[in-house]
Design a protein around this motif. Sequence first.
Motif, PDB file in Angstrom:
ATOM      1  N   CYS A   1       0.857  -1.185   0.000  1.00 47.88           N
ATOM      2  CA  CYS A   1       0.000   0.000   0.000  1.00 47.88           C
ATOM      3  C   CYS A   1       0.892   1.233   0.000  1.00 47.88           C
ATOM      4  O   CYS A   1       1.713   1.413   0.900  1.00 47.88           O
ATOM      5  CB  CYS A   1      -0.922   0.002   1.213  1.00 47.88           C
ATOM      6  SG  CYS A   1      -2.191  -1.259   1.116  1.00 47.88           S
ATOM      7  N   ILE A   2       0.730   2.077  -1.007  1.00 50.22           N
ATOM      8  CA  ILE A   2       1.556   3.270  -1.151  1.00 50.22           C
ATOM      9  C   ILE A   2       0.697   4.493  -0.851  1.00 50.22           C
ATOM     10  O   ILE A   2      -0.322   4.716  -1.508  1.00 50.22           O
ATOM     11  CB  ILE A   2       2.126   3.348  -2.580  1.00 50.22           C
ATOM     12  CG1 ILE A   2       2.972   2.109  -2.846  1.00 50.22           C
ATOM     13  CG2 ILE A   2       2.922   4.626  -2.765  1.00 50.22           C
ATOM     14  CD1 ILE A   2       3.421   1.977  -4.273  1.00 50.22           C
ATOM     15  N   PRO A   3       1.075   5.282   0.168  1.00 49.53           N
ATOM     16  CA  PRO A   3       0.283   6.470   0.492  1.00 49.53           C
ATOM     17  C   PRO A   3       0.408   7.545  -0.584  1.00 49.53           C
ATOM     18  O   PRO A   3       1.479   7.722  -1.169  1.00 49.53           O
ATOM     19  CB  PRO A   3       0.885   6.951   1.817  1.00 49.53           C
ATOM     20  CG  PRO A   3       2.258   6.380   1.851  1.00 49.53           C
ATOM     21  CD  PRO A   3       2.224   5.111   1.051  1.00 49.53           C
ATOM     22  N   VAL A   4      -0.694   8.227  -0.852  1.00 47.04           N
ATOM     23  CA  VAL A   4      -0.709   9.338  -1.806  1.00 47.04           C
ATOM     24  C   VAL A   4      -1.426  10.522  -1.157  1.00 47.04           C
ATOM     25  O   VAL A   4      -2.067  10.382  -0.122  1.00 47.04           O
ATOM     26  CB  VAL A   4      -1.381   8.957  -3.143  1.00 47.04           C
ATOM     27  CG1 VAL A   4      -0.560   7.919  -3.879  1.00 47.04           C
ATOM     28  CG2 VAL A   4      -2.776   8.452  -2.937  1.00 47.04           C
ATOM     29  N   VAL A   5      -1.315  11.675  -1.775  1.00 46.64           N
ATOM     30  CA  VAL A   5      -1.815  12.917  -1.193  1.00 46.64           C
ATOM     31  C   VAL A   5      -3.340  13.004  -1.181  1.00 46.64           C
ATOM     32  O   VAL A   5      -3.928  13.503  -0.235  1.00 46.64           O
ATOM     33  CB  VAL A   5      -1.212  14.123  -1.945  1.00 46.64           C
ATOM     34  CG1 VAL A   5      -1.761  15.420  -1.430  1.00 46.64           C
ATOM     35  CG2 VAL A   5       0.302  14.101  -1.826  1.00 46.64           C
TER      36      VAL A   5
ATOM     37  N   VAL B   1       8.323   5.733  -7.434  1.00 47.28           N
ATOM     38  CA  VAL B   1       8.782   6.845  -6.596  1.00 47.28           C
ATOM     39  C   VAL B   1       8.029   8.138  -6.916  1.00 47.28           C
ATOM     40  O   VAL B   1       7.860   9.004  -6.062  1.00 47.28           O
ATOM     41  CB  VAL B   1      10.320   7.028  -6.703  1.00 47.28           C
ATOM     42  CG1 VAL B   1      10.709   7.568  -8.045  1.00 47.28           C
ATOM     43  CG2 VAL B   1      10.833   7.891  -5.584  1.00 47.28           C
ATOM     44  N   TRP B   2       7.543   8.290  -8.140  1.00 44.59           N
ATOM     45  CA  TRP B   2       6.812   9.507  -8.526  1.00 44.59           C
ATOM     46  C   TRP B   2       5.496   9.650  -7.767  1.00 44.59           C
ATOM     47  O   TRP B   2       4.906  10.730  -7.764  1.00 44.59           O
ATOM     48  CB  TRP B   2       6.574   9.513 -10.031  1.00 44.59           C
ATOM     49  CG  TRP B   2       5.859   8.298 -10.536  1.00 44.59           C
ATOM     50  CD1 TRP B   2       6.405   7.110 -10.922  1.00 44.59           C
ATOM     51  CD2 TRP B   2       4.450   8.143 -10.708  1.00 44.59           C
ATOM     52  NE1 TRP B   2       5.435   6.232 -11.318  1.00 44.59           N
ATOM     53  CE2 TRP B   2       4.230   6.832 -11.195  1.00 44.59           C
ATOM     54  CE3 TRP B   2       3.359   8.960 -10.489  1.00 44.59           C
ATOM     55  CZ2 TRP B   2       2.949   6.333 -11.466  1.00 44.59           C
ATOM     56  CZ3 TRP B   2       2.083   8.476 -10.767  1.00 44.59           C
ATOM     57  CH2 TRP B   2       1.893   7.180 -11.245  1.00 44.59           C
ATOM     58  N   LEU B   3       5.025   8.582  -7.091  1.00 42.43           N
ATOM     59  CA  LEU B   3       3.796   8.686  -6.314  1.00 42.43           C
ATOM     60  C   LEU B   3       3.997   9.300  -4.939  1.00 42.43           C
ATOM     61  O   LEU B   3       3.042   9.696  -4.297  1.00 42.43           O
ATOM     62  CB  LEU B   3       3.186   7.292  -6.117  1.00 42.43           C
ATOM     63  CG  LEU B   3       2.434   6.704  -7.286  1.00 42.43           C
ATOM     64  CD1 LEU B   3       2.037   5.279  -6.973  1.00 42.43           C
ATOM     65  CD2 LEU B   3       1.219   7.534  -7.586  1.00 42.43           C
TER      66      LEU B   3
END
Length: 73
Positions: free
Chosen positions: A14-18, A69-71
């Motif tokens: 799970c990758i956190p995003v804004v 990484v761009w996320l």
Amino acid sequence: MARRGSNPAPACVCIPVVSRAQAVAAWWLLHRQGWQCWPRPGKRTGAPAELKVVIPPGWSLAQVRRVLVWLAP
């Protein structure tokens, strides 16, 4: 439901995003490139939203993080 036999559950991260909008946009882009992923509310990471990504066979978690990484917020 648990999986049985030689068909284990795929590894996910799970990758956190804004924002939810960024999660949906990232999902759309990654899905078009063949990734398995889903936008989600940020319950696991504490972020406003997150993207759940299936780690492709033969990839490490570090490789997936470098590619996505761009996320990062």
